[in-house]
Structures are given as structure tokens and as C-alpha cells.
Design an enzyme around this catalytic site. Sequence first.
Site, PDB file in Angstrom:
ATOM      1  N   THR A 109       0.849  -1.185   0.000  1.00 39.65           N
ATOM      2  CA  THR A 109       0.000   0.000   0.000  1.00 39.65           C
ATOM      3  C   THR A 109       0.889   1.240   0.000  1.00 39.65           C
ATOM      4  OG1 THR A 109      -1.829   1.115   1.162  1.00 39.65           O
ATOM      5  CG2 THR A 109      -0.168   0.018   2.526  1.00 39.65           C
ATOM      6  N   CYS A 110       0.305   2.390  -0.296  1.00 38.72           N
ATOM      7  CA  CYS A 110       1.041   3.657  -0.280  1.00 38.72           C
ATOM      8  C   CYS A 110       0.010   4.779  -0.225  1.00 38.72           C
ATOM      9  CB  CYS A 110       1.964   3.776  -1.495  1.00 38.72           C
ATOM     10  SG  CYS A 110       1.110   3.727  -3.089  1.00 38.72           S
ATOM     11  N   GLY A 111       0.242   5.867  -0.917  1.00 37.50           N
ATOM     12  CA  GLY A 111      -0.722   6.960  -0.926  1.00 37.50           C
ATOM     13  C   GLY A 111      -1.877   6.723  -1.870  1.00 37.50           C
TER      14      GLY A 111
END
Length: 288
Positions: free
Chosen positions: A241-243
Amino acid sequence: MATPDDPRTLVSADWLKAHLRDPDMRILDASWHMPDSGRDARAEYAASHIPGARFFDIDDISDSRSELPHMVPEVEKFMSRLRAMGVGDGHQVVVYDSTGLFSAARVWWMFRLMGKRDVAVLDGGLPAWIAAGGATEDMPPVIRDRHMTVSRQNQMIKDVTQVARAAKLGDHTTLDARAPARFNGEVPEPRAGLRSGHIPGSRNLPYTALLNADGTMKDAPALQQAFADAGADLTKPVITTCGSGVTAAIINLALERIGKTDHALYDGSWSEWGMYPDLPIATGPATS
């Protein structure tokens, strides 16, 4: 030590120079920049790109029905957009970006999600290409239509319900590619309206920890060390996951490079999780 070339994960500028004129080679410029960067990736592509490269617009080749940024498009849209770019079955695809290794991994992952395996990221991107003496041009490519078939690999993508379940059960390792200050909830998110923090139980592995100073990906032993330093339990399946689902794919690419194949990307990432007040969040560094 140079990273070994693998046309299904990562190839060097020298490898691409040797194969640039192969009849079934297709090169994609997948440059993308944060909205507040002031940069126009398409205009930069038009001014200078690797010979024959097509521009892959991450924001356009996405699910236009979703309010979330650049979510994976439906299969039919992916196929039609790529056919219009002259990319199809039997092609070896190499994806690069103008930063080094930033957004290209997202497009590599999208191809893999669609069941296409002959796709690699150009290690170090356009800067490495130029440093290796590679030519650039401003000419649009000659497009010849090629049929494309797709077999979507649903195990490679997770939605919010699946991620919430994994967080509750602890049966996956969730790795967050954002910078530590964002993961810890110490700074506001760049997208307005989002809470700060991280998915409970997730570990922070900033994508920059997987890269060398020149923007190339670290070799396998150094990648293994980066995962260990992040406290990542690689005996479990991994969710990245990330932004907004772009730099998370760098972790997916790194996992492939060390031979771990049971990984998936949370497409909504923090743009989705941080938006809903009923989803739990954690702040501060990850804890055991």
C-alpha cells in the site's frame, strides 16, 4: 554489482540498448508526478523520450467511474487503450519513467494483473538511459495495431474489505511504501480530507529504501535486508500500500526480484483508507 537483467521484472539500460530495435519490443513512458509537483509528464514525453516509446497515461488508463485516483481500469478499457498504442500479444514491454524508478512499477504491476508476463521496468529509468548514452527523440511513434488478450489475475489486487479483514486477522504482511513521517501520522497527507497515520498492523517500508542513490533498484541481498529492517514477515502473503497505489508497486517489483510471488497491491491505498472515519488507523512507528 549490476542487477541481473530479467525481461519479466527489471532490465538495464544496456540491455534495452541491445534490444531497442527488436521487432516485438514496445517501450512505454509511464512517467507520473504528484499533483503538486508542477510537472507535466505528457509534455515532457513529447519533448524527449526513448526512441519508439509510447506514453502510458496512468490517470487516463484508469477506472473513470471511481472517485479515487487512477484505480485499475476495467479489462476492456485496458485492452482497447493498449491496442490503440500498438501494444498487444507477443510483445516484450519495457516500462520506464523520467524520475528513475517511481511510477513505472505501477504499470508493470498493471500488466501483470492483466496476465501479461513479458514486461519489465527499465532500471533507473530515463536518467539511467541517458547516462548510458541512450538516444532520445521527440518524434511520435509509428503505431501498428496488435490484438491483445487479457487474463486478469485477481489474486494480485486487494480491495478495502479484503485489507480490513487481513488487518484484523493478521494473516498477511502489509507493507506501506510512504515516507516515515506520513506513515507515523506526523504530517498532513498531500491529498485534502485524509486522516494521517497507517493501517493497523502494517509495516513501513519506504520505497526509497529499495533503491540505490542513482534511482536503480538494489540487488537481491540488499532488498532482503531492506525487508528485514522493516520487520516484514515474508512467510505470509504480502499486501502493499502507499498513498494512491503508485509507489506500492515498487515493493511488489522488489518482492518478485527476491523470488516471492504471493503478493498483492491495495489499489485504493491511503486515498481510500484515510478517507473513511469508520476504518481504524494507527499512528507512530510500527510495533510488533
